[in-house]
Design a protein around this motif. Structure first.
Motif, PDB file in Angstrom:
ATOM      1  N   PRO A 102       0.808  -1.224   0.000  1.00 17.69           N
ATOM      2  CA  PRO A 102       0.000   0.000   0.000  1.00 17.69           C
ATOM      3  C   PRO A 102       0.844   1.278   0.000  1.00 17.69           C
ATOM      4  CG  PRO A 102       0.234  -0.813   2.221  1.00 17.69           C
ATOM      5  CD  PRO A 102       0.975  -1.792   1.342  1.00 17.69           C
ATOM      6  N   VAL A 103       0.129   2.429  -0.167  1.00 11.91           N
ATOM      7  CA  VAL A 103       0.744   3.758  -0.132  1.00 11.91           C
ATOM      8  C   VAL A 103      -0.026   4.576   0.901  1.00 11.91           C
ATOM      9  CG1 VAL A 103       1.277   5.835  -1.436  1.00 11.91           C
ATOM     10  CG2 VAL A 103       1.358   3.602  -2.568  1.00 11.91           C
ATOM     11  N   PHE A 104       0.674   5.084   1.914  1.00 12.46           N
ATOM     12  CA  PHE A 104       0.023   5.794   3.012  1.00 12.46           C
ATOM     13  C   PHE A 104       0.220   7.299   2.871  1.00 12.46           C
ATOM     14  CE2 PHE A 104       0.851   1.523   4.498  1.00 12.46           C
ATOM     15  CZ  PHE A 104      -0.347   1.179   5.089  1.00 12.46           C
ATOM     16  N   ALA A 105      -0.884   8.044   3.009  1.00 11.13           N
ATOM     17  CA  ALA A 105      -0.862   9.502   2.887  1.00 11.13           C
ATOM     18  C   ALA A 105      -2.151  10.044   3.487  1.00 11.13           C
ATOM     19  CB  ALA A 105      -0.751   9.918   1.421  1.00 11.13           C
ATOM     20  N   THR A 106      -2.195  11.339   3.740  1.00  8.71           N
ATOM     21  CA  THR A 106      -3.434  11.943   4.225  1.00  8.71           C
ATOM     22  C   THR A 106      -4.478  11.950   3.113  1.00  8.71           C
ATOM     23  OG1 THR A 106      -2.831  14.195   3.580  1.00  8.71           O
ATOM     24  CG2 THR A 106      -2.126  13.453   5.773  1.00  8.71           C
ATOM     25  N   GLY A 107      -5.722  12.179   3.495  1.00  8.92           N
ATOM     26  CA  GLY A 107      -6.799  12.216   2.510  1.00  8.92           C
ATOM     27  C   GLY A 107      -6.613  13.302   1.477  1.00  8.92           C
ATOM     28  N   TYR A 108      -6.218  14.514   1.915  1.00  5.35           N
ATOM     29  CA  TYR A 108      -6.006  15.595   0.955  1.00  5.35           C
ATOM     30  C   TYR A 108      -4.812  15.305   0.053  1.00  5.35           C
ATOM     31  CZ  TYR A 108      -9.476  18.615   3.185  1.00  5.35           C
ATOM     32  OH  TYR A 108     -10.647  19.153   3.666  1.00  5.35           O
ATOM     33  N   PRO A 162      -5.757   6.367   2.887  1.00  2.00           N
ATOM     34  CA  PRO A 162      -5.782   7.633   3.641  1.00  2.00           C
ATOM     35  C   PRO A 162      -5.511   7.420   5.125  1.00  2.00           C
ATOM     36  CG  PRO A 162      -7.692   7.440   2.188  1.00  2.00           C
ATOM     37  CD  PRO A 162      -7.043   6.090   2.230  1.00  2.00           C
ATOM     38  N   VAL A 163      -4.718   8.332   5.704  1.00  2.00           N
ATOM     39  CA  VAL A 163      -4.329   8.279   7.112  1.00  2.00           C
ATOM     40  C   VAL A 163      -4.651   9.625   7.752  1.00  2.00           C
ATOM     41  CG1 VAL A 163      -2.381   8.056   8.705  1.00  2.00           C
ATOM     42  CG2 VAL A 163      -2.499   6.601   6.684  1.00  2.00           C
ATOM     43  N   GLU A 164      -5.258   9.599   8.921  1.00  2.00           N
ATOM     44  CA  GLU A 164      -5.540  10.832   9.655  1.00  2.00           C
ATOM     45  C   GLU A 164      -4.263  11.340  10.322  1.00  2.00           C
ATOM     46  OE1 GLU A 164      -8.298  12.646   9.990  1.00  2.00           O
ATOM     47  OE2 GLU A 164      -9.486  11.356   8.677  1.00  2.00           O
ATOM     48  N   GLN A 165      -4.043  12.633  10.264  1.00  2.00           N
ATOM     49  CA  GLN A 165      -2.904  13.206  10.977  1.00  2.00           C
ATOM     50  C   GLN A 165      -3.087  13.010  12.480  1.00  2.00           C
ATOM     51  OE1 GLN A 165      -2.758  17.266   9.539  1.00  2.00           O
ATOM     52  NE2 GLN A 165      -1.394  16.738   7.859  1.00  2.00           N
ATOM     53  N   GLY A 166      -1.969  12.661  13.137  1.00  2.00           N
ATOM     54  CA  GLY A 166      -1.987  12.492  14.584  1.00  2.00           C
ATOM     55  C   GLY A 166      -2.347  11.106  15.058  1.00  2.00           C
ATOM     56  N   GLN A 167      -2.723  10.190  14.146  1.00  2.00           N
ATOM     57  CA  GLN A 167      -3.093   8.836  14.531  1.00  2.00           C
ATOM     58  C   GLN A 167      -2.013   7.854  14.105  1.00  2.00           C
ATOM     59  OE1 GLN A 167      -6.986   7.762  13.145  1.00  2.00           O
ATOM     60  NE2 GLN A 167      -8.006   9.458  14.181  1.00  2.00           N
ATOM     61  N   ALA A 168      -1.545   7.029  15.047  1.00  2.00           N
ATOM     62  CA  ALA A 168      -0.536   6.015  14.734  1.00  2.00           C
ATOM     63  C   ALA A 168      -1.214   4.829  14.056  1.00  2.00           C
ATOM     64  CB  ALA A 168       0.177   5.567  15.998  1.00  2.00           C
ATOM     65  N   VAL A 169      -0.652   4.390  12.923  1.00  2.00           N
ATOM     66  CA  VAL A 169      -1.218   3.261  12.189  1.00  2.00           C
ATOM     67  C   VAL A 169      -0.102   2.285  11.839  1.00  2.00           C
ATOM     68  CG1 VAL A 169      -3.150   4.565  11.217  1.00  2.00           C
ATOM     69  CG2 VAL A 169      -0.995   4.467   9.979  1.00  2.00           C
ATOM     70  N   GLY A 170      -0.421   1.000  11.887  1.00  2.00           N
ATOM     71  CA  GLY A 170       0.526  -0.010  11.459  1.00  2.00           C
ATOM     72  C   GLY A 170       0.592  -0.067   9.945  1.00  2.00           C
ATOM     73  N   ILE A 171       1.807   0.005   9.381  1.00  2.00           N
ATOM     74  CA  ILE A 171       1.924   0.030   7.928  1.00  2.00           C
ATOM     75  C   ILE A 171       2.736  -1.140   7.384  1.00  2.00           C
ATOM     76  CG2 ILE A 171       1.671   2.532   7.842  1.00  2.00           C
ATOM     77  CD1 ILE A 171       4.721   2.682   7.284  1.00  2.00           C
ATOM     78  N   MET A 210       5.124   1.342  12.789  1.00  2.00           N
ATOM     79  CA  MET A 210       3.989   2.238  13.009  1.00  2.00           C
ATOM     80  C   MET A 210       4.314   3.609  12.434  1.00  2.00           C
ATOM     81  SD  MET A 210       1.732   0.381  14.684  1.00  2.00           S
ATOM     82  CE  MET A 210       0.626   1.602  15.417  1.00  2.00           C
ATOM     83  N   LEU A 211       3.331   4.207  11.780  1.00  2.00           N
ATOM     84  CA  LEU A 211       3.491   5.530  11.161  1.00  2.00           C
ATOM     85  C   LEU A 211       2.553   6.532  11.814  1.00  2.00           C
ATOM     86  CD1 LEU A 211       4.480   7.403   8.746  1.00  2.00           C
ATOM     87  CD2 LEU A 211       2.419   6.596   7.544  1.00  2.00           C
ATOM     88  N   THR A 212       3.080   7.721  12.092  1.00  2.00           N
ATOM     89  CA  THR A 212       2.249   8.847  12.521  1.00  2.00           C
ATOM     90  C   THR A 212       2.584  10.039  11.637  1.00  2.00           C
ATOM     91  OG1 THR A 212       2.345   8.057  14.809  1.00  2.00           O
ATOM     92  CG2 THR A 212       1.488  10.274  14.450  1.00  2.00           C
ATOM     93  N   LEU A 213       1.548  10.636  11.040  1.00  2.00           N
ATOM     94  CA  LEU A 213       1.709  11.835  10.228  1.00  2.00           C
ATOM     95  C   LEU A 213       1.265  13.051  11.032  1.00  2.00           C
ATOM     96  CD1 LEU A 213       0.333  10.566   6.788  1.00  2.00           C
ATOM     97  CD2 LEU A 213       2.722  10.705   7.543  1.00  2.00           C
ATOM     98  N   HIS A 214       2.042  14.130  10.926  1.00  2.00           N
ATOM     99  CA  HIS A 214       1.763  15.369  11.653  1.00  2.00           C
ATOM    100  C   HIS A 214       1.665  16.529  10.659  1.00  2.00           C
ATOM    101  CE1 HIS A 214       3.074  13.351  15.442  1.00  2.00           C
ATOM    102  NE2 HIS A 214       3.935  12.756  14.636  1.00  2.00           N
ATOM    103  N   HIS A 215       0.813  17.484  10.953  1.00  2.00           N
ATOM    104  CA  HIS A 215       0.612  18.645  10.077  1.00  2.00           C
ATOM    105  C   HIS A 215       1.937  19.361   9.814  1.00  2.00           C
ATOM    106  CE1 HIS A 215      -1.239  22.274   8.450  1.00  2.00           C
ATOM    107  NE2 HIS A 215      -0.578  22.987   9.344  1.00  2.00           N
ATOM    108  N   ALA A 216       2.258  19.581   8.525  1.00  2.00           N
ATOM    109  CA  ALA A 216       3.523  20.226   8.150  1.00  2.00           C
ATOM    110  C   ALA A 216       3.350  21.623   7.598  1.00  2.00           C
ATOM    111  CB  ALA A 216       4.277  19.371   7.132  1.00  2.00           C
ATOM    112  N   GLY A 217       2.119  22.013   7.208  1.00  2.00           N
ATOM    113  CA  GLY A 217       1.872  23.393   6.798  1.00  2.00           C
ATOM    114  C   GLY A 217       2.551  23.817   5.515  1.00  2.00           C
ATOM    115  N   HIS A 218       2.890  22.880   4.639  1.00  2.00           N
ATOM    116  CA  HIS A 218       3.558  23.210   3.370  1.00  2.00           C
ATOM    117  C   HIS A 218       2.533  23.398   2.258  1.00  2.00           C
ATOM    118  CE1 HIS A 218       6.477  23.157   0.149  1.00  2.00           C
ATOM    119  NE2 HIS A 218       5.968  22.052  -0.356  1.00  2.00           N
TER     120      HIS A 218
END
Length: 491
Positions: free
Chosen positions: A95-101, A153-162, A167-175
């Motif tokens: 799979p490919v993990f990324a935020t919904g946007y 799709p992965v929600e920011q701030g939620q740890a998910v097994g990939i 485990m992956l956690t994505l955080h808001h980067a504001g770019h």
């Protein structure tokens, strides 16, 4: 001995990190993490710019694509996601993990990329300027179809097994909308370790997005250095932007703004709206000539309508008017695009691509560069080997579609519109975090990477390295803090 392990000795295998892109350059970001249990690819970017870099896109991937367990995308810019269809073409199953946007925007970006690659191959075959017969695209729309179906799709701030023990956690980067900095935590059963990647770090002063979530620490850090040797001056850039527009329109010329279709176009529209409301620039048509930019604009408008937590409060408060500068025309068809080559009146033409490496902006440059009344306004980072960089450095002619076009138009820059953190922004983001075992400065040209390395060394006292393309290093976790006697006492 497992092929997936780097050995420091025969008894203690170590996880490894390989820099397959985004090292010594700002393009092609790809960082392969080999945990011993899984292979995770952080970023899957396309090389752009200089020919020797672009040729790397055609090389077989460093490991068999089917042996990769997961891909992580921090955001939807081509230099971070644009190689994904090529990896899928080589057999990557997901799979490919990324935020919904990021998932939404990446589909737009990848479909446009496939279209441009097909057009480039067709043009090369028609005019015979390729040594390949026939010239073929790196990937096709069918490859994009397969790639986007793999995105989870992965929600920011939620740890998910990939992947196994990862485990992956994505955080808001504001770019850009959906962009994240990534934290990958893994264990081999005896040790645990965390690798963090800044992705492309945004700016606290971004006109649309709230500032990045603070960096909270990791054993190993990858930090971008696009502007590692420069500081942005926002107010100066805003004033310069207004003066350039007013001066060009005053002499009867048009302003051509090569702009990244995702985020940069939206930031420009917001800035034009503010300047017009303040009476700082004349009212004149704003031509948006990029189907990809218009598709991305719709995603941003949807985020505004849904009051996304990534956005600044003032953007949400303005609602659907937030990105409307007035007198805006959307040029969607090829026929509509051609009208911008000879505007009926002085206009502001916003068109992709941002570094003038492809897209409709090339046709406008061909027609408008020879006229000294016009201005080409470069509003973001221009990588070495791109036409935007050549223009910024004073080229008197640039090659477009096999022909040299004279440069008589004014060339101006306002790079504080970049969505990349500058050197001070990066230091502020890191200042309160615990020191990693090693920090790797990536995604920057050599001078910028070296400058940021020196600042992190001198000002924070961190162990910092600038990796080379293809370099492989072992990954080591921080030692636990020693337990003091006070900590052993019953509470």
């Amino acid at each position: 001995m497992s092929a997936r392990m780097t050995h420091v000795n025969d008894h203690e295998p170590r996880p490894a990190l390989t820099f397959l892109g985004g090292a010594g350059t700002v393009t092609g970001s790809k960082f392969l993490v080999d945990t011993g249990q899984a292979r995770v690819l952080l970023e899957c970017g396309l090389f752009q710019g200089a020919r020797e870099l672009r040729r790397r896109n055609w090389q077989p991937f460093a490991v068999p694509a089917r042996e990769i367990d997961a891909v992580v995308l921090t955001h939807a810019h081509l230099d971070h996601c644009g190689y994904l269809p090529a990896l899928v073409r080589q057999g990557y199953p997901g799979p490919v993990f990324a935020t919904g946007y990021t998932a939404e925007l990446a589909e737009i970006v990848l479909r446009d990329s496939a279209r441009l690659l097909a057009e480039e191959a067709e043009h090369a075959n028609s005019y015979g300027w390729s040594k390949h017969h026939p010239a073929l695209p790196l990937y096709t729309e069918d490859d994009v179809d397969r790639a986007v179906r793999l995105i989870v799709p992965v929600e920011q701030g939620q740890a998910v097994g990939i992947a196994p023990r990862a485990m992956l956690t994505l955080h808001h980067a504001g770019h850009i909308l959906g962009s994240s900095w990534a934290s990958l935590a893994f264990t081999d059963g005896r040790r645990s370790c965390t690798i963090a990647s800044s992705g492309d770090l945004g700016r606290p002063a971004h006109r649309l997005l709230r500032p990045p979530d603070p960096f909270t620490g990791a054993d190993v850090l990858l930090v971008e250095s696009t502007y590692g040797n420069r500081r942005h001056s926002d107010e100066q850039a805003r004033q310069s932007f207004a003066r350039i527009i007013t001066r060009t329109l005053g002499r009867g010329g048009s302003v051509i703004i090569p702009a990244f279709a995702v985020d940069r176009t939206e930031v420009i529209l917001r800035t034009l709206r503010e300047l017009r409301h303040a009476g700082e620039i004349p009212q004149t048509p704003v031509l948006i000539d990029s189907p990809m930019a218009l598709a991305a604009l719709a995603v941003y408008q949807k985020a505004i309508a849904s009051r996304s937590s990534e956005l600044r409060p003032e953007i949400i408060a303005d609602g659907t008017e937030a990105l409307d500068p007035g007198l805006m025309e959307e040029l969607r068809t090829a026929a509509e695009s051609m009208t911008a080559n000879k505007p009926a009146e002085p206009s502001l033409i916003v068109s992709a691509s941002g570094m003038a490496t492809g897209g409709r902006v090339l046709h406008h440059l061909r027609h408008l560069l020879p006229d000294p009344r016009n201005t080409v306004l470069i509003v973001g980072f221009a990588a070495e080997g791109t036409r935007a960089r050549d223009l910024a450095e004073g080229a008197r002619a640039i090659k477009i579609h096999g022909e040299y076009v004279p440069v008589r138009a004014e060339i101006a820059q306002a790079d504080a519109f970049s969505a990349h953190a500058d050197t001070d922004d990066v230091l502020s983001w890191l200042a309160d975090a615990p020191e990693p075992v090693t920090t790797y400065v990536v995604h920057g040209e050599p001078s910028a990477a070296a400058a940021l390395r020196d600042r992190l060394d001198h000002e924070l006292g961190w162990t910092v390295a600038v990796p080379t393309l293809g370099e492989r290093v072992t990954v080591r976790a921080r030692k636990p803090a020693p337990v003091r006697d006070d900590d052993r006492r019953p509470r």
